[in-house]
Design a protein around this motif. Structure first.
Motif, mmCIF file in Angstrom:
data_model
loop_
_atom_site.group_PDB
_atom_site.id
_atom_site.type_symbol
_atom_site.label_atom_id
_atom_site.label_comp_id
_atom_site.label_asym_id
_atom_site.label_seq_id
_atom_site.Cartn_x
_atom_site.Cartn_y
_atom_site.Cartn_z
ATOM 1 N N ALA A 2 23.903 -25.193 -35.603
ATOM 2 C CA ALA A 2 23.925 -23.729 -35.551
ATOM 3 C C ALA A 2 22.826 -23.149 -34.667
ATOM 4 C CB ALA A 2 23.837 -23.159 -36.962
ATOM 5 N N LYS A 3 21.612 -23.678 -34.772
ATOM 6 C CA LYS A 3 20.489 -23.130 -33.993
ATOM 7 C C LYS A 3 20.748 -23.270 -32.489
ATOM 8 C CE LYS A 3 16.240 -21.654 -33.148
ATOM 9 N NZ LYS A 3 14.981 -21.806 -33.826
ATOM 10 N N LEU A 4 21.311 -24.401 -32.059
ATOM 11 C CA LEU A 4 21.591 -24.607 -30.645
ATOM 12 C C LEU A 4 22.813 -23.803 -30.211
ATOM 13 C CD1 LEU A 4 19.608 -26.971 -31.206
ATOM 14 C CD2 LEU A 4 20.886 -28.260 -29.498
ATOM 15 N N ALA A 5 23.846 -23.810 -31.057
ATOM 16 C CA ALA A 5 25.052 -23.055 -30.723
ATOM 17 C C ALA A 5 24.739 -21.572 -30.570
ATOM 18 C CB ALA A 5 26.120 -23.261 -31.794
ATOM 19 N N GLY A 6 23.804 -21.079 -31.376
ATOM 20 C CA GLY A 6 23.462 -19.665 -31.342
ATOM 21 C C GLY A 6 22.756 -19.233 -30.072
ATOM 22 N N VAL A 7 22.089 -20.164 -29.391
ATOM 23 C CA VAL A 7 21.350 -19.805 -28.174
ATOM 24 C C VAL A 7 22.005 -20.350 -26.903
ATOM 25 C CG1 VAL A 7 19.160 -19.658 -29.416
ATOM 26 C CG2 VAL A 7 19.804 -21.805 -28.293
ATOM 27 N N ALA A 8 23.030 -21.182 -27.062
ATOM 28 C CA ALA A 8 23.643 -21.832 -25.901
ATOM 29 C C ALA A 8 24.322 -20.824 -24.984
ATOM 30 C CB ALA A 8 24.653 -22.879 -26.360
ATOM 31 N N GLN A 9 24.071 -20.973 -23.691
ATOM 32 C CA GLN A 9 24.786 -20.191 -22.682
ATOM 33 C C GLN A 9 25.957 -21.052 -22.222
ATOM 34 O OE1 GLN A 9 22.166 -18.223 -19.777
ATOM 35 N NE2 GLN A 9 20.468 -18.937 -21.037
ATOM 36 N N MET A 10 27.115 -20.413 -22.036
ATOM 37 C CA MET A 10 28.342 -21.168 -21.874
ATOM 38 C C MET A 10 29.016 -20.888 -20.537
ATOM 39 S SD MET A 10 31.372 -21.364 -24.733
ATOM 40 C CE MET A 10 31.560 -19.588 -24.720
ATOM 41 N N ALA A 11 29.528 -21.942 -19.931
ATOM 42 C CA ALA A 11 30.406 -21.847 -18.768
ATOM 43 C C ALA A 11 31.722 -22.500 -19.172
ATOM 44 C CB ALA A 11 29.797 -22.563 -17.571
ATOM 45 N N PRO A 12 32.827 -22.160 -18.503
ATOM 46 C CA PRO A 12 34.110 -22.719 -18.932
ATOM 47 C C PRO A 12 34.246 -24.221 -18.702
ATOM 48 C CG PRO A 12 34.388 -21.349 -16.976
ATOM 49 C CD PRO A 12 32.989 -21.151 -17.450
ATOM 50 N N ASN A 13 33.525 -24.752 -17.715
ATOM 51 C CA ASN A 13 33.616 -26.192 -17.434
ATOM 52 C C ASN A 13 32.403 -26.600 -16.593
ATOM 53 O OD1 ASN A 13 34.285 -25.582 -14.618
ATOM 54 N ND2 ASN A 13 36.296 -25.018 -15.427
ATOM 55 N N ALA A 14 32.248 -27.905 -16.394
ATOM 56 C CA ALA A 14 31.083 -28.410 -15.665
ATOM 57 C C ALA A 14 31.075 -27.943 -14.218
ATOM 58 C CB ALA A 14 31.043 -29.940 -15.736
ATOM 59 N N PRO B 229 25.250 -33.018 -12.059
ATOM 60 C CA PRO B 229 23.877 -33.468 -11.753
ATOM 61 C C PRO B 229 23.537 -33.347 -10.275
ATOM 62 C CG PRO B 229 25.262 -35.305 -12.457
ATOM 63 C CD PRO B 229 26.015 -34.063 -12.752
ATOM 64 N N GLU B 230 24.494 -33.600 -9.403
ATOM 65 C CA GLU B 230 24.217 -33.493 -7.970
ATOM 66 C C GLU B 230 23.919 -32.048 -7.575
ATOM 67 O OE1 GLU B 230 27.595 -35.327 -6.156
ATOM 68 O OE2 GLU B 230 26.811 -37.370 -6.436
ATOM 69 N N ALA B 231 24.650 -31.094 -8.166
ATOM 70 C CA ALA B 231 24.398 -29.682 -7.878
ATOM 71 C C ALA B 231 23.025 -29.261 -8.378
ATOM 72 C CB ALA B 231 25.482 -28.811 -8.514
ATOM 73 N N LEU B 232 22.642 -29.746 -9.547
ATOM 74 C CA LEU B 232 21.323 -29.427 -10.085
ATOM 75 C C LEU B 232 20.222 -30.001 -9.204
ATOM 76 C CD1 LEU B 232 22.082 -30.043 -13.847
ATOM 77 C CD2 LEU B 232 21.390 -27.863 -12.859
ATOM 78 N N GLU B 233 20.416 -31.225 -8.756
ATOM 79 C CA GLU B 233 19.402 -31.848 -7.883
ATOM 80 C C GLU B 233 19.259 -31.076 -6.579
ATOM 81 O OE1 GLU B 233 20.923 -35.818 -7.760
ATOM 82 O OE2 GLU B 233 19.808 -36.431 -9.560
ATOM 83 N N ARG B 234 20.380 -30.607 -6.025
ATOM 84 C CA ARG B 234 20.306 -29.804 -4.799
ATOM 85 C C ARG B 234 19.538 -28.511 -5.034
ATOM 86 N NH1 ARG B 234 25.696 -31.531 -4.221
ATOM 87 N NH2 ARG B 234 26.463 -29.570 -5.064
ATOM 88 N N ALA B 235 19.599 -27.993 -6.260
ATOM 89 C CA ALA B 235 18.910 -26.745 -6.586
ATOM 90 C C ALA B 235 17.446 -26.975 -6.959
ATOM 91 C CB ALA B 235 19.636 -26.035 -7.732
ATOM 92 N N GLY B 236 16.997 -28.232 -6.937
ATOM 93 C CA GLY B 236 15.585 -28.514 -7.178
ATOM 94 C C GLY B 236 15.237 -29.046 -8.545
ATOM 95 N N TRP B 237 16.242 -29.309 -9.381
ATOM 96 C CA TRP B 237 15.981 -29.847 -10.716
ATOM 97 C C TRP B 237 15.772 -31.353 -10.646
ATOM 98 C CZ3 TRP B 237 15.815 -26.675 -15.010
ATOM 99 C CH2 TRP B 237 16.281 -25.368 -14.824
#
Length: 198
Positions: free
Chosen positions: A108-120, A161-169
């Protein structure tokens, strides 16, 4: 004209699809061709849980399947995983997930704060579109790249993960569960080959 039924072969979740198809007058048959189970090696799950125990605002957690949390908890223990994740959220870690089924699989604690996108793929577009800002975090971590934790399948796609790495993560992935063909040849295979399904 006779419409042949659709064959639903996913390891789970087929019942929901069958009900939806039925609303459109489309018949279906459920015969899973795949099975999902926890990864044979639990070390990655334990390492990621340990990382959560010291995580804060420099870290995001991305859950992209409703299967992930249950298999992760199975490997490290429900209480241990939830305590580590909730503690990280309390220290500023943000949680992202794909779709309501994935969100509903979280505590519940995580679900309550999770930001959601429709898919990866859409989550990756959010990253590339800079709608998911980099976290600059506390001074102790100044100059270090933010970290994205992605627990998931042994055969998870690489776009996110590849998109995140391109963004500097800095991306840390862990294989939490695995997907395999069922041990027996599915009964529906011969019927599919003979054209019995749409």
């Amino acid at each position: 004209m006779t419409v042949r039924p659709l064959l639903l072969i996913r390891p789970d979740g087929n019942e929901r699809d069958a009900i939806a198809l039925d609303r459109f007058g489309l018949a279906s048959t459920i015969d899973p061709w795949l099975e999902v189970r926890a990864a044979d090696d639990s070390a990655p799950a334990h390492r990621m849980t340990g990382f959560l125990q010291s995580s804060g605002a420099q870290v995001i957690l991305l859950i992209t399947s409703p299967r992930t949390w249950q298999h992760w908890a199975q490997q490290v223990g429900v209480a241990a995983l939830e305590n580590a994740a909730v503690g990280a959220v309390d220290r500023g870690m943000r949680v992202f997930c794909t779709g309501p089924a994935t969100r509903d699989s979280l505590p519940a604690k995580l679900a309550g704060v999770a930001q959601m996108a429709p898919n990866a793929a859409e989550l990756a577009r959010l990253v590339n579109g800079r709608e998911l800002p980099r976290i600059t975090g506390d001074p102790d971590n100044a100059g270090l790249p933010p970290v994205a934790l992605i627990p998931g399948s042994t055969i998870a796609r690489k776009e996110l993960p590849e998109a995140l790495e391109r963004a500097g993560w800095h991306v840390l992935r862990s294989a939490i569960y695995q997907t395999h063909p069922v041990a027996r040849r599915p009964d529906s295979a011969e019927l599919l080959a003979s054209g019995a399904f749409s």
